[in-house]
Design an enzyme around this catalytic site. Structure first.
Site, PDB file in Angstrom:
ATOM      1  N   ILE A  28     -54.719   5.014  46.872  1.00  0.00           N
ATOM      2  CA  ILE A  28     -53.434   5.514  46.501  1.00  0.00           C
ATOM      3  C   ILE A  28     -52.213   4.755  47.047  1.00  0.00           C
ATOM      4  O   ILE A  28     -51.315   4.628  46.089  1.00  0.00           O
ATOM      5  CB  ILE A  28     -53.588   7.167  47.011  1.00  0.00           C
ATOM      6  CG1 ILE A  28     -54.701   7.812  46.076  1.00  0.00           C
ATOM      7  CG2 ILE A  28     -52.223   7.540  46.740  1.00  0.00           C
ATOM      8  CD1 ILE A  28     -54.282   7.856  44.604  1.00  0.00           C
ATOM      9  N   ALA A  43     -41.424  13.693  52.845  1.00  0.00           N
ATOM     10  CA  ALA A  43     -41.170  12.535  52.384  1.00  0.00           C
ATOM     11  C   ALA A  43     -41.232  12.250  51.027  1.00  0.00           C
ATOM     12  O   ALA A  43     -40.643  11.495  50.482  1.00  0.00           O
ATOM     13  CB  ALA A  43     -42.133  11.558  53.310  1.00  0.00           C
ATOM     14  N   GLY A 100     -47.216  19.087  49.457  1.00  0.00           N
ATOM     15  CA  GLY A 100     -48.436  18.670  50.656  1.00  0.00           C
ATOM     16  C   GLY A 100     -49.473  17.889  49.798  1.00  0.00           C
ATOM     17  O   GLY A 100     -49.433  17.743  48.498  1.00  0.00           O
ATOM     18  N   ASP A 104     -56.408   9.891  55.879  1.00  0.00           N
ATOM     19  CA  ASP A 104     -55.781  11.161  55.280  1.00  0.00           C
ATOM     20  C   ASP A 104     -56.888  12.191  55.312  1.00  0.00           C
ATOM     21  O   ASP A 104     -56.525  13.369  55.552  1.00  0.00           O
ATOM     22  CB  ASP A 104     -55.364  11.004  53.770  1.00  0.00           C
ATOM     23  CG  ASP A 104     -53.770  10.301  53.877  1.00  0.00           C
ATOM     24  OD1 ASP A 104     -53.443  10.149  54.858  1.00  0.00           O
ATOM     25  OD2 ASP A 104     -53.363  10.238  52.840  1.00  0.00           O
ATOM     26  N   HIS A 113     -26.109  -9.088  68.987  1.00  0.00           N
ATOM     27  CA  HIS A 113     -24.862  -8.235  68.501  1.00  0.00           C
ATOM     28  C   HIS A 113     -24.473  -9.149  67.536  1.00  0.00           C
ATOM     29  O   HIS A 113     -24.438 -10.544  67.832  1.00  0.00           O
ATOM     30  CB  HIS A 113     -23.946  -8.299  69.616  1.00  0.00           C
ATOM     31  CG  HIS A 113     -22.386  -8.023  69.083  1.00  0.00           C
ATOM     32  ND1 HIS A 113     -22.097  -6.557  68.701  1.00  0.00           N
ATOM     33  CD2 HIS A 113     -21.327  -8.837  69.015  1.00  0.00           C
ATOM     34  CE1 HIS A 113     -20.820  -6.707  68.352  1.00  0.00           C
ATOM     35  NE2 HIS A 113     -20.307  -7.908  68.171  1.00  0.00           N
TER      36      HIS A 113
END
Length: 469
Positions: A41, A189, A276, A316, A448
């Site tokens: 996915i 998200a 979700g 997941d 910097h």
């Protein structure tokens, strides 16, 4: 007769295919089973194509502000089909890359749907092949489940795709039309990335969130700062709002919500459901094997092992955080453990990133979570509005926030909102992984001019030593 392997991996997403590669590097004979496309996915319908869409939206959005940079262009426009086609091309290119990696590492790819049955020393894997027929695979060292997750749906109130007007992330990635107006249910998200993308192209977007604030897993200060910038971009929000009904009609969608004891009805052309995800635990035969499952996810130990000997789960399907890089990390650790060369634990600080405009990135504990743990903390902040590179780039929205353990000096949390902060969070991830204290980070020379200097200044601010604020 089963075909014999050392390890069989089920699922070729970022957890599974990375686990297979690492196992091959360790000299193991590997098979990987995938029912759809290599890359899973994330690569095909998640992380990668969404970032391609978001980049198109970001560039288009920036074109509206060219005058701020002394530039000009006539006839700003976009071709929505080409934007979507580009995202699909990017996904296809990377999927082909995974196929190459499988071949390079001599990993046998088996295309089909897997199911497990009892076996020793690990369960056997039967694959209903895409091309027809079936094949049985045995694993002498272990089977790794990496089947991922899918969008959560709640059909009872209409929070489910209808094939036309109501989408999940899958439909939202390849729409045939550009919505003039859009409702996004859920401000995590996924929801916020789609809200940001469609808003960049001019869609009228309203985000509905059941909890009291958007981006609820983020530090409260960061989510408040992000919402302020999103609102400036024209995004609208309904927080603390429970959706009671979402229905598709001929010309659009109608959503009913309850907030503050009052009912409200919203209308738009389309809606995205982003409430979700649920682990892909069905159809694998896990219940028959007695695999322990909690709230739709497989329960594992510190090495990815389940309660069934020889069976492991990563990514997941093994629970939060639901992130591709977490899955890959778990995959590497899991197969190293199987091979007997792994470290003591799968645990590591995992950064989270949201690729909206502005971006959000975080790692470790929020300020609230640290206080709830009873920790004495030192908190520092530094806004990009006084960072030289940010001012020169015209990207002054946002800030960096750091959280330290006051007793040990350990960095226990870092939270950022601003331009390209997803590219900066790895600095704090490295510091936490190396167990750096404030002393080492403050002694580090930051170049910097860079936006990363805001990271250094936030650390200095935690200890009352900020220089440029």
């Amino acid at each position: 007769m089963a075909d014999a392997f050392d390890v069989v991996v089920v699922g070729a997403g970022p957890g599974g295919y990375v686990a297979a590669i690492r196992a091959s590097q360790l000299g193991l004979k590997i098979a990987i089973v995938e029912r759809e496309a290599l890359g899973g996915i994330c690569l095909n319908w998640g992380c990668i194509p969404t970032k391609a869409l978001l980049k198109s939206g970001e560039v288009y959005d920036q074109m509206a502000h060219l005058a701020d940079y002394g530039l000009g262009v006539e006839g700003r426009s976009f071709d929505f089909k080409k934007i979507v086609d580009r995202s699909r091309t990017v996904a296809s290119q990377l999927s082909a890359g995974v196929a190459f990696l499988m071949k390079k590492h001599k990993i046998e790819v088996v295309n089909g749907v897997a199911s497990l049955e009892a076996g020793a020393p690990a369960p056997k894997v039967t694959v209903a092949l895409k091309a027809g027929g079936a094949r049985t695979l045995s694993a002498s060292k272990g089977v790794v489940i990496a089947t991922g997750a899918r969008a959560r749906v709640i059909p009872a109130v209409g929070l489910a795709p209808d094939g036309d007007r109501i989408w999940t992330y899958r439909e939202a990635l390849a729409p045939k039309v550009m919505p003039k107006s859009l409702l996004v249910v859920g401000s995590g998200a996924i929801g916020m990335e789609f809200a940001s993308f469609f808003r960049s192209l001019g869609s009228d977007v309203t985000v509905i969130e059941a909890l009291p604030r958007i981006l609820p897993v983020e530090d409260e200060e960061i989510s408040a700062a992000a919402q302020k910038v999103f609102a400036k971009r024209g995004l609208q929000f309904r927080v603390g709002a429970k959706v009671t009904s979402l229905k598709a009609e001929t010309s659009g969608v109608v959503l009913t919500l309850e907030a503050g004891g009052k009912s409200e009805t919203l209308k738009a052309e389309y809606a995205i459901v982003a409430v979700g995800i649920d682990g892909n635990v069905e159809g694998l035969g896990l219940e028959a094997l007695g695999v322990k499952i909690d709230r739709g996810h497989v329960v594992t130990d510190g090495h990815g092992a389940t309660n069934v000997p020889g069976l492991f789960a990563i990514g997941d399907i093994a629970g939060p955080p639901w992130l591709a890089h977490k899955a890959s990390h778990e995959g590497v650790h899991c197969v190293e453990h199987i091979a007997g060369v792994g470290g003591p634990s799968i645990a590591a600080p995992i950064p989270g990133c949201t690729y909206t405009s502005p971006q959000i990135a975080s790692i470790g504990l929020t300020e609230t979570a640290a206080k709830e743990k009873g920790l004495e903390i030192k908190v520092g902040r530094f806004p990009f509005r006084v960072n030289g590179k940010a001012i020169a780039a015209g990207e002054t929205d946002g800030l960096v926030k750091t959280v330290f353990d006051a007793k040990t000096g350990a960095l226990i949390g870092a939270h950022m909102v601003g331009h390209e902060v997803t590219e900066m969070i790895q600095g704090f991830a490295l510091a936490m992984t190396l167990e750096a204290t404030e002393a080492e980070i403050m002694a580090t020379v930051f170049p910097h001019p860079t936006m990363s200097e805001a990271m250094h200044e936030a650390v200095l601010d935690s200890y009352g030593r900020v220089l440029h604020l």
